[in-house]
Design an enzyme around this catalytic site. Structure first.
Site, PDB file in Angstrom:
ATOM      1  CB  CYS A 195       3.691  -4.484   4.557  1.00 34.51           C
ATOM      2  SG  CYS A 195       3.536  -4.111   2.815  1.00 34.51           S
TER       3      CYS A 195
HETATM    4  N1  LIG Z   1       5.436  -5.215  -1.581  1.00 34.24           N
HETATM    5  C1  LIG Z   1       4.279  -5.400  -1.016  1.00 34.24           C
HETATM    6  O1  LIG Z   1       3.889  -6.531  -0.794  1.00 34.24           O
HETATM    7  C2  LIG Z   1       3.384  -4.242  -0.633  1.00 34.24           C
HETATM    8  C3  LIG Z   1       2.084  -4.547  -0.220  1.00 34.24           C
HETATM    9  C4  LIG Z   1       1.257  -3.517   0.114  1.00 34.24           C
HETATM   10  C5  LIG Z   1       1.708  -2.204   0.089  1.00 34.24           C
HETATM   11  N2  LIG Z   1       2.991  -1.928  -0.294  1.00 34.24           N
HETATM   12  C6  LIG Z   1       3.402  -0.528  -0.338  1.00 34.24           C
HETATM   13  O2  LIG Z   1       3.471  -0.113  -1.699  1.00 34.24           O
HETATM   14  C7  LIG Z   1       4.539   0.822  -1.870  1.00 34.24           C
HETATM   15  C8  LIG Z   1       5.482   0.322  -2.927  1.00 34.24           C
HETATM   16  O3  LIG Z   1       6.068  -0.877  -2.492  1.00 34.24           O
HETATM   17  P1  LIG Z   1       6.786  -1.892  -3.469  1.00 34.24           P
HETATM   18  O4  LIG Z   1       6.906  -3.163  -2.709  1.00 34.24           O
HETATM   19  O5  LIG Z   1       6.135  -1.906  -4.810  1.00 34.24           O
HETATM   20  O6  LIG Z   1       8.224  -1.193  -3.601  1.00 34.24           O
HETATM   21  P2  LIG Z   1       9.384  -1.521  -4.665  1.00 34.24           P
HETATM   22  O7  LIG Z   1      10.642  -1.068  -4.049  1.00 34.24           O
HETATM   23  O8  LIG Z   1       9.254  -2.928  -5.143  1.00 34.24           O
HETATM   24  O9  LIG Z   1       9.028  -0.607  -5.908  1.00 34.24           O
HETATM   25  C9  LIG Z   1       9.036   0.774  -5.859  1.00 34.24           C
HETATM   26  C10 LIG Z   1       9.562   1.291  -7.182  1.00 34.24           C
HETATM   27  O10 LIG Z   1       9.481   2.711  -7.172  1.00 34.24           O
HETATM   28  C11 LIG Z   1      10.576   3.212  -7.905  1.00 34.24           C
HETATM   29  N3  LIG Z   1      10.767   4.621  -7.595  1.00 34.24           N
HETATM   30  C12 LIG Z   1      11.552   5.188  -6.653  1.00 34.24           C
HETATM   31  N4  LIG Z   1      11.447   6.530  -6.712  1.00 34.24           N
HETATM   32  C13 LIG Z   1      10.579   6.814  -7.722  1.00 34.24           C
HETATM   33  C14 LIG Z   1      10.065   8.001  -8.275  1.00 34.24           C
HETATM   34  N5  LIG Z   1      10.403   9.200  -7.790  1.00 34.24           N
HETATM   35  N6  LIG Z   1       9.210   7.912  -9.300  1.00 34.24           N
HETATM   36  C15 LIG Z   1       8.843   6.716  -9.804  1.00 34.24           C
HETATM   37  N7  LIG Z   1       9.289   5.549  -9.323  1.00 34.24           N
HETATM   38  C16 LIG Z   1      10.143   5.598  -8.290  1.00 34.24           C
HETATM   39  C17 LIG Z   1      11.729   2.304  -7.494  1.00 34.24           C
HETATM   40  O11 LIG Z   1      12.774   2.359  -8.438  1.00 34.24           O
HETATM   41  C18 LIG Z   1      11.024   0.950  -7.466  1.00 34.24           C
HETATM   42  O12 LIG Z   1      11.115   0.282  -8.686  1.00 34.24           O
HETATM   43  C19 LIG Z   1       5.169   0.984  -0.495  1.00 34.24           C
HETATM   44  O13 LIG Z   1       4.610   2.089   0.134  1.00 34.24           O
HETATM   45  C20 LIG Z   1       4.763  -0.268   0.239  1.00 34.24           C
HETATM   46  O14 LIG Z   1       4.704  -0.077   1.638  1.00 34.24           O
HETATM   47  C21 LIG Z   1       3.828  -2.931  -0.659  1.00 34.24           C
END
Ligand SMILES: NC(=O)c1ccc[n+]([C@@H]2O[C@H](COP(=O)([O-])OP(=O)(O)OC[C@H]3O[C@@H](n4cnc5c(N)ncnc54)[C@H](O)[C@@H]3O)[C@@H](O)[C@H]2O)c1
Length: 437
Positions: free
Chosen positions: A276
């Site tokens: 993030c």
């Molecule tokens: N990790 C954090 O702490 C956090 C906190 C706040 C916001 N975010 C935001 O949330 C979002 C997700 O982050 P995350 O940490 O969960 O990412 P992540 O990489 O852990 O998980 C994302 C998942 O999406 C899947 N994916 C990819 N393409 C896809 C598709 N077309 N359809 C369905 N699934 C698909 C991937 O295989 C993966 O498992 C990002 O935008 C991030 O900036 C993350």
């Protein structure tokens, strides 16, 4: 009230609405679990079949969710992991939780949002509520997601289906503020979208904060993360300035933090990490560039924070120099690889840059992390040393990059020749072996 909306409200209240979460990662899996535990049937959709297989076997790969929780929901089919996007046809509610990284050029990579939305568009039907959770620049929900959803469907947003943005704010590893009790900001592309999305999320989450538009919700998330990034940049620059002045920055921060108001404590470190803080503000500055505006605070903080791993290496060079040793050929043990203590998340971790720069300068680098046993990064790969205390004894210098609670700092100090402590793990212990950032 139109019929579609009335039917949806009933399905939300009696929890017969079927929910799908696109993306079973750090954000999507905890969200799916919270709603499944609240009584909704939840489809957990992800193209990564390893994740789907693990969940199907009742195993969690995310620290904030236990395998018992997953198994307890998967067995009675309250949570149904699948890689089959056709299942979306059954869903009334869809949360999009896919990654939003940067491209190598530093520009936003929206390809995951686009591919997830295109798949969703194939199954879009009347009476669906869609919430985008992936962090992105203001306008993404309305300009990109809405456009992709309506291109072929002919459905009208706010009447036939509903679309909102709700930023995820979880802090992985944290137990006091979780997906369940973190206030959830939600803004729709129309007032009906805001109301329905808030009603949906309010069925399981403890506090929902409706705002007037998707853009306000998108920008709120970017304000939060920019606030952190800029304050970390400020305190990192304080560390650089204190070093020039021969002042202990940690003591300065503790003293300033005794002010009961008007000051919020941030601490310096080896650089930004995680999915993030190093990334999200750059989505905002990228968007502003398209409007001929330079987001100056973001650019400056980014420059300072990005240079911190290089600064750490210069401190290692100085520390070794004081022991009449060159970095070239010295044995350097990097302690901690995750981007913050007590988690296993390596994404954007400054440890990767610190290790890479030390290797470039021909140091003999090893690392240890209790939760990350192997690193495969660009042009190098390494296994964590099995015994960090033994490795510390053999090293010319130990660099604490992540201050995991599992480390025995007293034993480490006893057994090491020299320690560069980038996290103030030694606090008030002024042992001359310890060099602070
Ligand atoms: N990790 C954090 O702490 C956090 C906190 C706040 C916001 N975010 C935001 O949330 C979002 C997700 O982050 P995350 O940490 O969960 O990412 P992540 O990489 O852990 O998980 C994302 C998942 O999406 C899947 N994916 C990819 N393409 C896809 C598709 N077309 N359809 C369905 N699934 C698909 C991937 O295989 C993966 O498992 C990002 O935008 C991030 O900036 C993350």
């Amino acid at each position: 009230m139109n019929e579609i909306r009335g039917a949806l409200e009933r399905k939300l209240k009696d929890r017969s609405a079927i929910m799908a979460v696109l993306g079973m990662g750090y954000v999507g899996l905890p969200l799916a679990v919270v709603f499944a535990e609240a009584g909704f049937e939840v489809l957990g959709i992800d193209p990564d079949t390893r994740k789907i297989d693990a969940l199907t076997a009742g195993e969690s790969y995310i620290g904030d969710v236990t395998s018992e929780q997953v198994a307890g929901l998967v067995k009675p089919k309250k949570l149904r992991p699948t890689a089959d996007f056709a299942e979306l046809a059954k869903a009334d509610l869809v949360s999009i939780c896919v990654p939003t990284p940067l491209r190598k050029t530093g520009d936003p990579d929206l390809s995951f949002i686009v591919s997830a939305t295109e798949k969703l568009a194939e199954h879009l039907h009347t009476g669906m509520i869609i919430v985008l959770e992936s962090t992105s620049y203001p306008g993404t929900t309305r300009e990109l997601v809405l456009q992709l959803l309506t291109e072929k469907s002919g459905l009208t947003v706010g009447e036939d289906f509903f679309l909102a943005f709700s930023p995820e704010r979880v802090d992985p590893g944290r137990t006091d503020w979780t997906t369940l009790n973190m206030p959830k900001v939600i803004g729709g592309v129309t007032p009906a979208c805001s109301e329905l999305a808030a009603l949906w999320y309010g069925q399981a989450l403890q506090a929902v904060v409706p705002v007037s538009s998707a853009e306000v919700a998108e920008m709120a998330k970017l304000l939060e993360n920019t606030f952190r990034m800029v304050n970390i940049g400020l305190v990192n620059e304080m560390a650089l300035m204190c070093n020039r002045l021969g002042i202990n920055v940690w003591e300065v921060i503790e003293a300033a933090a005794t002010k009961p108001f008007g000051f919020m404590k941030f601490t310096p470190g080896p650089g930004l990490g995680g999915h993030c803080i190093p990334i999200d503000p750059l989505y905002l500055s990228w968007k502003l560039k398209s409007l001929n505006y330079t987001a100056r605070f973001i650019e400056l903080a980014s420059e300072i924070n990005t240079n911190m791993p290089r600064y750490v290496v210069t401190r290692v060079v100085e520390a070794l120099n004081n022991h009449a040793k060159p970095l070239n050929g010295s044995r350097v043990l990097v302690l901690g690889a995750a981007y913050k203590p007590d988690i296993d998340d390596l994404r954007e971790s400054p440890a990767l840059d610190v290790i890479g720069l030390l290797r470039e300068k021909k140091a003999k680098v090893s690392y240890h992390d209790p939760q990350i046993t192997h690193i495969d990064h660009e042009d190098w790969a390494m296994d964590s040393v099995p015994d960090y205390l033994k490795a510390a004894k053999e090293a010319d210098v130990v660099v604490i990059v992540t201050n995991h609670a599992a480390y025995d700092y007293a034993a480490l100090l006893k057994g090491s020749q020299l320690i560069v402590d980038t996290r103030n793990a030694y606090g008030k212990n002024m042992d001359p072996k310890v060099v602070r950032l």
